[in-house]
Design a protein around this motif. Structure first.
Motif, PDB file in Angstrom:
ATOM      1  N   LEU A 719       0.830  -1.205   0.000  1.00  0.00           N
ATOM      2  CA  LEU A 719       0.000   0.000   0.000  1.00  0.00           C
ATOM      3  C   LEU A 719       0.869   1.261   0.000  1.00  0.00           C
ATOM      4  O   LEU A 719       0.567   2.239  -0.694  1.00  0.00           O
ATOM      5  CB  LEU A 719      -0.922   0.000   1.215  1.00  0.00           C
ATOM      6  N   VAL A 720       1.952   1.236   0.776  1.00  0.00           N
ATOM      7  CA  VAL A 720       2.843   2.394   0.824  1.00  0.00           C
ATOM      8  C   VAL A 720       3.519   2.607  -0.530  1.00  0.00           C
ATOM      9  O   VAL A 720       3.648   3.742  -1.010  1.00  0.00           O
ATOM     10  CB  VAL A 720       3.886   2.237   1.949  1.00  0.00           C
ATOM     11  N   LEU A 721       3.944   1.515  -1.164  1.00  0.00           N
ATOM     12  CA  LEU A 721       4.558   1.619  -2.487  1.00  0.00           C
ATOM     13  C   LEU A 721       3.574   2.183  -3.509  1.00  0.00           C
ATOM     14  O   LEU A 721       3.942   2.997  -4.364  1.00  0.00           O
ATOM     15  CB  LEU A 721       5.069   0.253  -2.942  1.00  0.00           C
ATOM     16  N   LEU A 722       2.315   1.758  -3.418  1.00  0.00           N
ATOM     17  CA  LEU A 722       1.296   2.301  -4.315  1.00  0.00           C
ATOM     18  C   LEU A 722       1.109   3.801  -4.071  1.00  0.00           C
ATOM     19  O   LEU A 722       0.948   4.581  -5.026  1.00  0.00           O
ATOM     20  CB  LEU A 722      -0.029   1.557  -4.103  1.00  0.00           C
ATOM     21  N   SER A 723       1.148   4.215  -2.811  1.00  0.00           N
ATOM     22  CA  SER A 723       1.007   5.644  -2.508  1.00  0.00           C
ATOM     23  C   SER A 723       2.169   6.441  -3.095  1.00  0.00           C
ATOM     24  O   SER A 723       1.981   7.560  -3.580  1.00  0.00           O
ATOM     25  CB  SER A 723       0.921   5.858  -0.997  1.00  0.00           C
ATOM     26  N   LEU A 724       3.380   5.876  -3.068  1.00  0.00           N
ATOM     27  CA  LEU A 724       4.536   6.551  -3.662  1.00  0.00           C
ATOM     28  C   LEU A 724       4.366   6.663  -5.174  1.00  0.00           C
ATOM     29  O   LEU A 724       4.729   7.693  -5.779  1.00  0.00           O
ATOM     30  CB  LEU A 724       5.828   5.802  -3.338  1.00  0.00           C
ATOM     31  N   PHE A 725       3.834   5.640  -5.778  1.00  0.00           N
ATOM     32  CA  PHE A 725       3.608   5.635  -7.230  1.00  0.00           C
ATOM     33  C   PHE A 725       2.661   6.764  -7.632  1.00  0.00           C
ATOM     34  O   PHE A 725       2.777   7.349  -8.713  1.00  0.00           O
ATOM     35  CB  PHE A 725       3.033   4.272  -7.656  1.00  0.00           C
ATOM     36  N   ILE A 726       1.727   7.086  -6.752  1.00  0.00           N
ATOM     37  CA  ILE A 726       0.773   8.173  -7.015  1.00  0.00           C
ATOM     38  C   ILE A 726       1.376   9.528  -6.654  1.00  0.00           C
ATOM     39  O   ILE A 726       1.269  10.504  -7.406  1.00  0.00           O
ATOM     40  CB  ILE A 726      -0.529   7.962  -6.216  1.00  0.00           C
ATOM     41  N   ALA A 727       2.029   9.608  -5.483  1.00  0.00           N
ATOM     42  CA  ALA A 727       2.466  10.897  -4.946  1.00  0.00           C
ATOM     43  C   ALA A 727       3.646  11.492  -5.700  1.00  0.00           C
ATOM     44  O   ALA A 727       3.698  12.714  -5.900  1.00  0.00           O
ATOM     45  CB  ALA A 727       2.823  10.747  -3.468  1.00  0.00           C
ATOM     46  N   LEU A 728       4.603  10.681  -6.109  1.00  0.00           N
ATOM     47  CA  LEU A 728       5.828  11.223  -6.684  1.00  0.00           C
ATOM     48  C   LEU A 728       5.591  11.931  -8.027  1.00  0.00           C
ATOM     49  O   LEU A 728       6.058  13.067  -8.206  1.00  0.00           O
ATOM     50  CB  LEU A 728       6.879  10.131  -6.804  1.00  0.00           C
ATOM     51  N   PRO A 729       4.862  11.331  -8.991  1.00  0.00           N
ATOM     52  CA  PRO A 729       4.592  12.084 -10.229  1.00  0.00           C
ATOM     53  C   PRO A 729       3.756  13.339  -9.979  1.00  0.00           C
ATOM     54  O   PRO A 729       3.993  14.390 -10.583  1.00  0.00           O
ATOM     55  CB  PRO A 729       3.818  11.067 -11.097  1.00  0.00           C
ATOM     56  N   LEU A 730       2.776  13.229  -9.072  1.00  0.00           N
ATOM     57  CA  LEU A 730       1.948  14.390  -8.752  1.00  0.00           C
ATOM     58  C   LEU A 730       2.792  15.490  -8.112  1.00  0.00           C
ATOM     59  O   LEU A 730       2.618  16.680  -8.408  1.00  0.00           O
ATOM     60  CB  LEU A 730       0.805  13.974  -7.822  1.00  0.00           C
ATOM     61  N   GLY A 731       3.707  15.086  -7.240  1.00  0.00           N
ATOM     62  CA  GLY A 731       4.595  16.056  -6.601  1.00  0.00           C
ATOM     63  C   GLY A 731       5.468  16.771  -7.621  1.00  0.00           C
ATOM     64  O   GLY A 731       5.681  17.987  -7.525  1.00  0.00           O
ATOM     65  N   TRP A 732       5.983  16.017  -8.605  1.00  0.00           N
ATOM     66  CA  TRP A 732       6.809  16.644  -9.647  1.00  0.00           C
ATOM     67  C   TRP A 732       6.001  17.685 -10.407  1.00  0.00           C
ATOM     68  O   TRP A 732       6.472  18.809 -10.633  1.00  0.00           O
ATOM     69  CB  TRP A 732       7.320  15.587 -10.624  1.00  0.00           C
ATOM     70  N   TYR A 733       4.772  17.353 -10.771  1.00  0.00           N
ATOM     71  CA  TYR A 733       3.929  18.275 -11.541  1.00  0.00           C
ATOM     72  C   TYR A 733       3.629  19.546 -10.739  1.00  0.00           C
ATOM     73  O   TYR A 733       3.782  20.664 -11.251  1.00  0.00           O
ATOM     74  CB  TYR A 733       2.620  17.576 -11.934  1.00  0.00           C
ATOM     75  N   LEU A 734       3.196  19.385  -9.496  1.00  0.00           N
ATOM     76  CA  LEU A 734       2.805  20.539  -8.684  1.00  0.00           C
ATOM     77  C   LEU A 734       3.991  21.441  -8.375  1.00  0.00           C
ATOM     78  O   LEU A 734       3.891  22.673  -8.422  1.00  0.00           O
ATOM     79  CB  LEU A 734       2.154  20.066  -7.385  1.00  0.00           C
ATOM     80  N   MET A 735       5.142  20.862  -8.048  1.00  0.00           N
ATOM     81  CA  MET A 735       6.297  21.687  -7.704  1.00  0.00           C
ATOM     82  C   MET A 735       6.907  22.355  -8.927  1.00  0.00           C
ATOM     83  O   MET A 735       7.457  23.459  -8.836  1.00  0.00           O
ATOM     84  CB  MET A 735       7.348  20.851  -6.972  1.00  0.00           C
ATOM     85  N   ASP A 736       6.796  21.720 -10.083  1.00  0.00           N
ATOM     86  CA  ASP A 736       7.250  22.371 -11.314  1.00  0.00           C
ATOM     87  C   ASP A 736       6.389  23.601 -11.599  1.00  0.00           C
ATOM     88  O   ASP A 736       6.896  24.647 -12.032  1.00  0.00           O
ATOM     89  CB  ASP A 736       7.188  21.389 -12.487  1.00  0.00           C
ATOM     90  N   ARG A 737       5.090  23.482 -11.327  1.00  0.00           N
ATOM     91  CA  ARG A 737       4.195  24.631 -11.482  1.00  0.00           C
ATOM     92  C   ARG A 737       4.570  25.741 -10.504  1.00  0.00           C
ATOM     93  O   ARG A 737       4.547  26.927 -10.856  1.00  0.00           O
ATOM     94  CB  ARG A 737       2.738  24.199 -11.258  1.00  0.00           C
ATOM     95  N   TRP A 738       4.891  25.371  -9.258  1.00  0.00           N
ATOM     96  CA  TRP A 738       5.262  26.380  -8.266  1.00  0.00           C
ATOM     97  C   TRP A 738       6.539  27.102  -8.681  1.00  0.00           C
ATOM     98  O   TRP A 738       6.646  28.327  -8.537  1.00  0.00           O
ATOM     99  CB  TRP A 738       5.453  25.719  -6.904  1.00  0.00           C
ATOM    100  N   LEU A 739       7.501  26.368  -9.222  1.00  0.00           N
ATOM    101  CA  LEU A 739       8.775  26.967  -9.615  1.00  0.00           C
ATOM    102  C   LEU A 739       8.634  27.893 -10.820  1.00  0.00           C
ATOM    103  O   LEU A 739       9.512  28.726 -11.072  1.00  0.00           O
ATOM    104  CB  LEU A 739       9.796  25.860  -9.927  1.00  0.00           C
ATOM    105  N   GLU A 740       7.546  27.760 -11.567  1.00  0.00           N
ATOM    106  CA  GLU A 740       7.328  28.637 -12.715  1.00  0.00           C
ATOM    107  C   GLU A 740       7.173  30.099 -12.307  1.00  0.00           C
ATOM    108  O   GLU A 740       7.315  30.993 -13.136  1.00  0.00           O
ATOM    109  CB  GLU A 740       6.095  28.181 -13.498  1.00  0.00           C
TER     110      GLU A 740
END
Length: 787
Positions: A719-740
């Motif tokens: 379950l934790v591995l599945l959560s990482l699979f979801i969180a990490l790509p989403l985190g990349w997208y959101l933080m890239d937007r913030w850095l813009e």
């Protein structure tokens, strides 16, 4: 009935002390942090909302197209103050203000430093800063008038200042000819403007002064529209007001922004609002919601997991006639009781942690238990927590069928297992997302702190040049250079990393009719580039040995490109009534925040117009240089206070919001992980308890401690591995937007995701393994003897 429900809720809490403690601890921690965040958010939303007629109050901004898009400036030409009311009757009133330096007020040899502004008389008519004494309609009718706050009046004249201050003379920075024309109430805490004195802005712009034409953008202008006026229509009509009076600003448009939005929505992109501090309000509000949700998930998971323990109770109650509504009410009351206990602890913890949170957030907050507003916030948070945490368990438990319970059908107790898995995934995904965000924000803050800015900001001391030195700058420079530890001295009109002066007035040799540009302007002397260690890209520096340099200019690389000059050297440049040749092109250096691109810059060689001294000093000799400089300053001061700063400190101050966000996001992430692991501990303990006999049988059949631990941990780790699979790509997208939002930024660092994932996985393994090993070490005889 309610009393009975309350008794049952208390009995269940006491019967299951361990799980009750986990629920209350998780909710308390989550609610504590959420309450502190919401107090901060609530305070931010109040800024500038107290002005009477605030819905009709606007500030004027200027939009100018450029090579990199439309730039929005908060300063506009001073002549608009007369031009707009004369031509647009929809304007009910108009005023302007501009920041100024801290000044020293003296009466009877008692001196007090105060922050203030320049403003026109309309400033007090537009904004709700009540004038307690004096003519509020026009405080600056007489020359050399100054209005002071009641706090400053108390310092100068004592607590009984009423009736004593107005009309009295006061010395300001050594000038004894100022007269106090009024006293205004202290500026409220919820004002974005903070000042203790106001001087006349009109006196800074005398009618016969040749130096403030329509091309100068130096005033922050506010206006109030009439009650029947349409602000959008007015904005469309007046947008060409500057270009009608300045042939080189044909593309410039004026826009209106509600004054109430200035503080939170101060960032613009391509001429439109693009965030500002509201981004931090949204970010922290979202963090508060996430933390509350993570804490509520713990309650939901443990309540549904232990459903089998309540199955017979539900069956019996339904048998004797209890309806589903009554059961839902009972279980919601239990959730409300847990929420109430947790919320009470959260309020106590919040008051204890408030000083720490104030230091982190940089804002003075208060938990006033006599405030109905605070109790309203607490009630809303408590109600939402009870509903979110208790709604699903209540409906889930009340849905058990009597026949299945009586027959001993155990399948119903696992009916929520899929949801529990989903909630664990969601919980750890949110926690990991917060960790990723904290690491990326920290990476950008480190980038800002260490970025080379095109000049050397280290070991640079600066201060206002004392009046006694202004008439003989070379003598003052010579005396400064005699101080041991002072390497170089230069004069300028501003901090080179925060150049505010802007103009659209410049004209140059080879300029096309449609080539009008807005330039930042810096006034400096011949030693500016050497002292700041700014390299030349072409040409030469100012020289004190060449008479032609008494009026000459340097431009930066961005200006050369914007002016469309392949070879700018020797070209004539004219603005503000003076002209001279361009003698050099300097390498680009940052003139302001890294949020914005480098703008065109003109450096004018006019030492007599500078007003600021900058000293490069030897590392490690700061205290020695400061002491000697203070003493020398006193000899030239003429009553002016010695106020100094360091360039690197001021640079970091520009990014205080980002540094606070970094610190707060770190704590948010740690709290989220703690709550998530707390819930995982409770859930793994319950699963281990459910499988006590299975573990006993497996041990009897020869299973090792490692095998049993792996069996109990495997599902949770998936379950934790599945959560990482979801969180990490989403985190990349959101933080890239913030850095813009930054014109100069890091790439989203890969190591942040590796570290966040490793941290979440390690903590999950440790949490689950702790309970799994404990269960695996249990004596199988004790596990099976009840069979």
């Amino acid at each position: 009935m309610l009393t009975n429900y309350l008794k049952m809720a208390l009995r269940n809490l006491l019967r299951q002390r361990g799980y009750s403690l986990i629920n209350i601890l998780g909710l308390s921690v989550g609610l504590t942090v959420s309450l502190l965040i919401l107090l901060w958010v609530q305070d931010e939303l109040k800024i500038d909302r107290f002005h009477a007629g605030g819905d009709r109050l606007y500030r004027i901004l200027a939009n100018l197209p450029g090579e990199t898009g439309v730039s929005t400036w908060e300063t506009t030409p001073y002549p608009l103050l007369d031009y707009l009311p004369e031509n647009y009757p929809e304007i009910e009133d108009i005023g302007a203000y501009d920041p100024t330096n801290q000044k020293e007020f003296k009466i009877d040899d008692r001196g007090y430093l105060a922050d203030g502004i320049f403003a026109t008389a309309g400033f007090f008519r537009l904004l709700s800063f009540p004038v307690l004494e004096g003519d509020g309609a026009d405080l600056f009718a007489q020359p050399n008038s100054v209005a002071i706050s009641s706090d400053l009046a108390g310092k100068l004249f004592g607590n009984g200042w009423q009736g004593k201050a107005v009309g009295k003379s006061v010395t300001i920075n050594g000038r004894p000819d100022y007269r106090i024309s009024g006293v205004f109430a202290d500026v409220p805490a919820h004002s974005s403007l903070d000042f203790d004195f106001v001087l006349s802005l009109d006196e800074q712009h005398p009618p016969d002064m040749n130096g403030f034409p329509w091309g100068n953008f130096d005033s922050r202008i506010l206006l109030k529209v009439g009650k029947e006026a349409d602000a959008a229509v007015l904005a469309e009509k007046m947008k060409k007001a500057v270009s009608e009076n300045n042939e080189y600003a044909e593309d410039l448009d004026l826009i209106l922004q509600p004054f109430e939005r200035m503080y939170l929505h101060g960032a613009f992109e391509n001429g439109r609002e693009a965030g500002g501090r509201i981004e931090y309000v949204r970010l922290f509000g979202l963090a508060a919601a996430f933390l509350m949700l993570i804490a509520c998930i713990n309650f939901m998971n443990l309540a549904t997991a232990r459903a089998s323990r309540r199955a017979k109770e539900v069956g019996v109650r339904k048998t004797v006639g209890a309806g589903r509504g009554a059961l839902v009410a009972q279980f919601l009351l239990e959730a409300a009781l847990v929420s109430a206990i947790s919320l009470t602890l959260a309020v106590v913890l919040s008051r204890s942690l408030l000083p720490f949170f104030q230091e982190l957030s940089g804002k003075e907050l208060a938990i006033d238990l006599s405030s109905w507003e605070l109790w309203g916030l607490i009630a809303v948070v408590g109600l939402l927590t009870a509903l979110v945490a208790g709604s699903y368990p209540a409906f889930f438990l009340s849905s058990f069928r009597i026949a299945n319970v009586i027959k001993g059908d155990r399948s119903s107790q696992f009916g929520g297992s899929q949801l529990r898995r989903g909630l664990v995934v969601f919980q750890f995904a949110l926690s990991t997302l917060l960790v990723v965000s904290a690491l990326v924000v920290r990476s950008q803050v480190d980038f800002i702190r260490n970025k080379h800015l095109g000049l050397n900001k280290e070991n640079v001391l600066y201060f206002r040049t004392p009046p006694g030195a202004s008439e003989d700058l070379e003598t003052f420079r010579t005396e400064l250079l005699r101080i041991p530890g002072v390497q170089r001295v230069t004069y300028a009109d501003a901090n080179p990393l925060s150049i505010g002066s802007q103009t659209g007035d410049p004209k140059w040799e080879g300029m096309a009719p449609d080539d009008g540009l807005l330039f930042h302007v810096m006034i400096a002397d011949e030693y500016f580039l050497q002292t700041m260690e700014i390299p030349l890209a072409d040409g030469r520096d100012f020289s004190p040995l060449l008479s032609i340099d008494s009026m000459s200019f340097l431009i930066n690389e961005t200006a050369a490109r914007a002016m469309k000059l392949d070879d700018p050297l020797g070209r004539r440049l004219e603005f503000w009534g003076v002209s001279g040749p361009i003698v050099g092109v300097v390498k680009d250096f940052h003139l302001s925040s890294l949020h914005t691109s480098i703008s065109p810059l003109i450096i004018a060689n006019m030492p007599s117009e500078t007003g600021m001294s900058l000293l490069r000093i030897e590392p490690g000799r700061t205290d020695e240089v400061l002491a000697a400089t203070r003493k020398l300053f006193g000899a030239f001061a003429q009553g002016h206070p010695f106020r100094y700063d360091f360039l690197d400190d001021r640079y970091l101050e520009m990014y205080r919001s980002e540094q606070r966000t970094s610190a707060l996001s770190k704590w948010f992430a740690l709290v989220a992980l703690f709550i998530s692991c707390l819930g995982l501990l409770g859930l793994s303990a319950f699963i281990a308890e459910q499988k006590t006999k299975e573990i006993g049988i497996r041990k009897v059949l020869g299973a090792s401690v490692f095998q049993i631990t792996a069996m109990l941990s495997r599902e949770f780790l998936k379950l934790v591995l599945l959560s990482l699979f979801i969180a990490l790509p989403l985190g990349w997208y959101l933080m890239d937007r913030w850095l813009e939002d930054f014109a100069y930024r890091v790439n989203v660092p890969w190591w942040a995701f590796v570290l966040a994932g490793s941290l979440a996985l390690t903590l999950a393994i440790f949490t689950v393994s702790f309970q799994s090993i404990k269960a695996a070490l249990t004596d199988p005889v004790k596990s099976l003897k009840r069979e």
